[in-house]
Scaffold this motif. Structure first.
Motif, PDB file in Angstrom:
ATOM      1  N   VAL A  61      11.370  12.759   2.931  1.00 30.95           N
ATOM      2  CA  VAL A  61      10.155  13.376   3.476  1.00 30.95           C
ATOM      3  C   VAL A  61       9.365  12.368   4.304  1.00 30.95           C
ATOM      4  N   GLY A  62       9.216  11.154   3.769  1.00 29.20           N
ATOM      5  CA  GLY A  62       8.441  10.132   4.465  1.00 29.20           C
ATOM      6  C   GLY A  62       9.078   9.702   5.771  1.00 29.20           C
ATOM      7  N   ALA A  63      10.395   9.537   5.775  1.00 22.01           N
ATOM      8  CA  ALA A  63      11.082   9.142   7.007  1.00 22.01           C
ATOM      9  C   ALA A  63      10.973  10.226   8.075  1.00 22.01           C
ATOM     10  N   ALA A  64      11.085  11.490   7.653  1.00 23.12           N
ATOM     11  CA  ALA A  64      10.956  12.593   8.610  1.00 23.12           C
ATOM     12  C   ALA A  64       9.566  12.608   9.242  1.00 23.12           C
ATOM     13  N   LEU A  65       8.533  12.420   8.403  1.00 25.88           N
ATOM     14  CA  LEU A  65       7.172  12.397   8.930  1.00 25.88           C
ATOM     15  C   LEU A  65       6.945  11.182   9.815  1.00 25.88           C
ATOM     16  N   PHE A  66       7.512  10.039   9.424  1.00 26.72           N
ATOM     17  CA  PHE A  66       7.370   8.828  10.224  1.00 26.72           C
ATOM     18  C   PHE A  66       7.936   9.041  11.629  1.00 26.72           C
ATOM     19  N   LEU A  67       9.118   9.634  11.721  1.00 34.36           N
ATOM     20  CA  LEU A  67       9.722   9.922  13.023  1.00 34.36           C
ATOM     21  C   LEU A  67       8.877  10.916  13.821  1.00 34.36           C
ATOM     22  N   TRP A  68       8.336  11.919  13.115  1.00 33.31           N
ATOM     23  CA  TRP A  68       7.489  12.901  13.801  1.00 33.31           C
ATOM     24  C   TRP A  68       6.246  12.240  14.372  1.00 33.31           C
ATOM     25  N   LEU A  69       5.652  11.327  13.613  1.00 32.25           N
ATOM     26  CA  LEU A  69       4.460  10.635  14.089  1.00 32.25           C
ATOM     27  C   LEU A  69       4.778   9.757  15.292  1.00 32.25           C
ATOM     28  N   LEU A  70       5.941   9.089  15.256  1.00 30.81           N
ATOM     29  CA  LEU A  70       6.337   8.262  16.394  1.00 30.81           C
ATOM     30  C   LEU A  70       6.537   9.106  17.650  1.00 30.81           C
ATOM     31  N   LEU A  71       7.228  10.234  17.501  1.00 31.11           N
ATOM     32  CA  LEU A  71       7.461  11.114  18.642  1.00 31.11           C
ATOM     33  C   LEU A  71       6.158  11.722  19.144  1.00 31.11           C
ATOM     34  N   THR A  82       1.372  -2.856  -5.784  1.00 30.18           N
ATOM     35  CA  THR A  82       2.810  -2.850  -5.517  1.00 30.18           C
ATOM     36  C   THR A  82       3.595  -3.361  -6.709  1.00 30.18           C
ATOM     37  N   ALA A  83       3.115  -4.450  -7.334  1.00 30.01           N
ATOM     38  CA  ALA A  83       3.823  -5.028  -8.473  1.00 30.01           C
ATOM     39  C   ALA A  83       3.773  -4.106  -9.690  1.00 30.01           C
ATOM     40  N   ALA A  84       2.606  -3.515  -9.963  1.00 27.91           N
ATOM     41  CA  ALA A  84       2.480  -2.627 -11.118  1.00 27.91           C
ATOM     42  C   ALA A  84       3.375  -1.403 -10.979  1.00 27.91           C
ATOM     43  N   VAL A  85       3.452  -0.861  -9.775  1.00 31.21           N
ATOM     44  CA  VAL A  85       4.328   0.289  -9.538  1.00 31.21           C
ATOM     45  C   VAL A  85       5.791  -0.124  -9.626  1.00 31.21           C
ATOM     46  N   LEU A  86       6.114  -1.307  -9.135  1.00 29.55           N
ATOM     47  CA  LEU A  86       7.496  -1.782  -9.147  1.00 29.55           C
ATOM     48  C   LEU A  86       8.029  -1.929 -10.568  1.00 29.55           C
ATOM     49  N   VAL A  87       7.254  -2.530 -11.465  1.00 27.89           N
ATOM     50  CA  VAL A  87       7.739  -2.738 -12.837  1.00 27.89           C
ATOM     51  C   VAL A  87       7.704  -1.448 -13.646  1.00 27.89           C
ATOM     52  N   THR A  88       6.998  -0.436 -13.167  1.00 27.10           N
ATOM     53  CA  THR A  88       6.920   0.830 -13.898  1.00 27.10           C
ATOM     54  C   THR A  88       7.946   1.834 -13.411  1.00 27.10           C
ATOM     55  N   ALA A  89       8.047   2.004 -12.091  1.00 21.28           N
ATOM     56  CA  ALA A  89       8.899   3.061 -11.548  1.00 21.28           C
ATOM     57  C   ALA A  89       9.837   2.608 -10.443  1.00 21.28           C
ATOM     58  N   GLY A  90       9.737   1.360  -9.984  1.00 20.35           N
ATOM     59  CA  GLY A  90      10.578   0.894  -8.891  1.00 20.35           C
ATOM     60  C   GLY A  90       9.914   1.089  -7.536  1.00 20.35           C
ATOM     61  N   MET A  91      10.689   0.966  -6.473  1.00 20.66           N
ATOM     62  CA  MET A  91      10.165   1.082  -5.115  1.00 20.66           C
ATOM     63  C   MET A  91      10.099   2.540  -4.685  1.00 20.66           C
ATOM     64  N   ILE A  92       8.954   2.940  -4.141  1.00 19.99           N
ATOM     65  CA  ILE A  92       8.765   4.309  -3.633  1.00 19.99           C
ATOM     66  C   ILE A  92       8.295   4.181  -2.180  1.00 19.99           C
ATOM     67  N   PRO A  93       9.165   4.421  -1.215  1.00 15.21           N
ATOM     68  CA  PRO A  93       8.843   4.153   0.189  1.00 15.21           C
ATOM     69  C   PRO A  93       8.043   5.257   0.860  1.00 15.21           C
ATOM     70  N   PHE A  94       7.323   4.874   1.909  1.00 11.83           N
ATOM     71  CA  PHE A  94       6.673   5.795   2.852  1.00 11.83           C
ATOM     72  C   PHE A  94       5.542   6.642   2.250  1.00 11.83           C
ATOM     73  N   LEU A  95       5.204   6.446   0.984  1.00  9.97           N
ATOM     74  CA  LEU A  95       4.193   7.302   0.368  1.00  9.97           C
ATOM     75  C   LEU A  95       2.853   7.203   1.093  1.00  9.97           C
ATOM     76  N   GLY A  96       2.376   5.956   1.286  1.00  8.76           N
ATOM     77  CA  GLY A  96       1.102   5.782   1.963  1.00  8.76           C
ATOM     78  C   GLY A  96       1.107   6.347   3.363  1.00  8.76           C
ATOM     79  N   LEU A  97       2.221   6.223   4.045  1.00  8.24           N
ATOM     80  CA  LEU A  97       2.335   6.728   5.407  1.00  8.24           C
ATOM     81  C   LEU A  97       2.140   8.240   5.458  1.00  8.24           C
ATOM     82  N   VAL A  98       2.782   8.949   4.526  1.00  8.68           N
ATOM     83  CA  VAL A  98       2.685  10.409   4.492  1.00  8.68           C
ATOM     84  C   VAL A  98       1.261  10.851   4.204  1.00  8.68           C
ATOM     85  N   VAL A  99       0.714  10.357   3.111  1.00 13.11           N
ATOM     86  CA  VAL A  99      -0.586  10.823   2.626  1.00 13.11           C
ATOM     87  C   VAL A  99      -1.705  10.449   3.577  1.00 13.11           C
ATOM     88  N   LEU A 100      -1.705   9.195   4.033  1.00 10.47           N
ATOM     89  CA  LEU A 100      -2.817   8.715   4.842  1.00 10.47           C
ATOM     90  C   LEU A 100      -2.937   9.423   6.179  1.00 10.47           C
TER      91      LEU A 100
END
Length: 316
Positions: free
Chosen positions: A299-309, A230-248
């Protein structure tokens, strides 16, 4: 499926190298254009490599987080870990503004580690009967930490400086500004060696202890891997949300929950997903760029909602 991911990764990486405002086409490289060659080596290749490493490592961080919590709806972006790491970045801006990037990454990793521990303790303390409520607890925790971070940054006139770390984008990535993400790649290797242990702890503390596994030690390793990525990605590109949720969840639907078997799939699909989103972010408003976090978040938020539903419909 693995071959398809490999082909997609190679195709998208090639596209990424040649997309941009400046002319870095194969024809310019063949003709020996010095400017094109310089841009390829200093900007396009480092950016593409950084995107691949970020996608692969964040996917693995999400995989480990799911094993620690035993919930397929969690990843660093839905547990408050990213917000804690961002708060760590703010602390360095306040008390050590001249600190080197490697020091900032270390502080962010420390705060990410604290955030992981806090989330695990909250999940243990709060009796959550439904799986879908666990990430909601994490999102609320992240919201509280994020609000405190924003308030302090506003009061100290650091909102603009904090924004470059909290908004995910690879626009400024070039040679000399992406190397820390290789540390995240190294954490993927650590996860590979400890994959079987993570699979066991995913079955619960009592089960892992009965098999003779040091549960706390494996959890500690997982927490460190998550925090460093998380820290290495943060200092390189910033915060990228929901990625793990989508892929996993895509990988889980295809091959199941075995960690060792899932790691190459998660890493490959994570890299493909981030590459595709990065290309979309660069071409939608060409020659301008949309922040990558916006594309991935939608994309991640849409998939997250789909998974919840989907989970709710199955419960009925």
């Amino acid at each position: 499926m693995g071959a398809l991911i490999g082909v997609l990764l190679a195709a998208l990486a090639t596209m990424s190298v040649f997309i941009g405002v400046s002319d870095v086409s194969p024809f310019a490289l063949v003709e020996g254009d010095a400017t094109a060659t310089f841009l390829l080596a200093a900007s396009r290749i480092p950016r593409t490599v950084a995107v691949i490493l970020v996608g692969a490592s964040l996917g693995i961080a999400g995989l480990i987080m799911q094993m620690l919590v035993r919930n397929r709806f969690v990843e660093p972006g839905t547990t408050g870990v990213s917000e804690f790491a961002t708060f760590g970045m703010l602390v360095t801006m306040i008390f050590w503004p001249g600190m080197a990037v490697v020091g900032k990454m270390g502080v962010a990793a420390l705060f990410g580690l604290i955030g992981t521990w806090v989330f695990l303790q909250v999940v243990k303390a709060v009796p959550v009967r439904q799986l879908v409520l666990v990430p909601l607890v994490g999102i609320m925790l992240g919201g509280v930490v994020g609000s405190v971070t924003t308030f302090l940054a506003y009061r100290l006139d650091l909102l603009q400086s904090l924004g470059q770390w909290s908004q995910g984008s690879f626009a400024t990535v070039m040679q000399g500004r992406y190397e820390f993400v290789w540390i995240a790649g190294a954490m993927v290797v650590v996860a590979w060696f400890a994959a079987d242990r993570f699979s066991v702890i995913g079955m619960g503390e009592e089960f892992a202890t009965n098999l003779g596994l040091d549960y706390r030690r494996v959890v500690a390793i997982g927490m460190v891997v998550i925090a460093v990525i998380t820290a290495a990605v943060l200092v390189t590109a910033g915060m990228i949300p929901f990625l793990g949720l989508v892929v996993l969840n895509i990988v889980s639907l295809v091959i199941g929950d075995n960690v060792r078997r899932s790691i190459p799939w998660v890493a490959g699909l994570g890299a493909v997903f981030v590459l595709a989103c990065d290309i979309v972010a660069r071409v939608v408003r060409f020659p301008y760029e949309i922040p990558l976090s916006v594309i991935v978040g939608v994309v991640g938020a849409a998939l997250f909602l789909w998974l919840l539903l989907r989970r709710r419909s199955r419960a009925r």
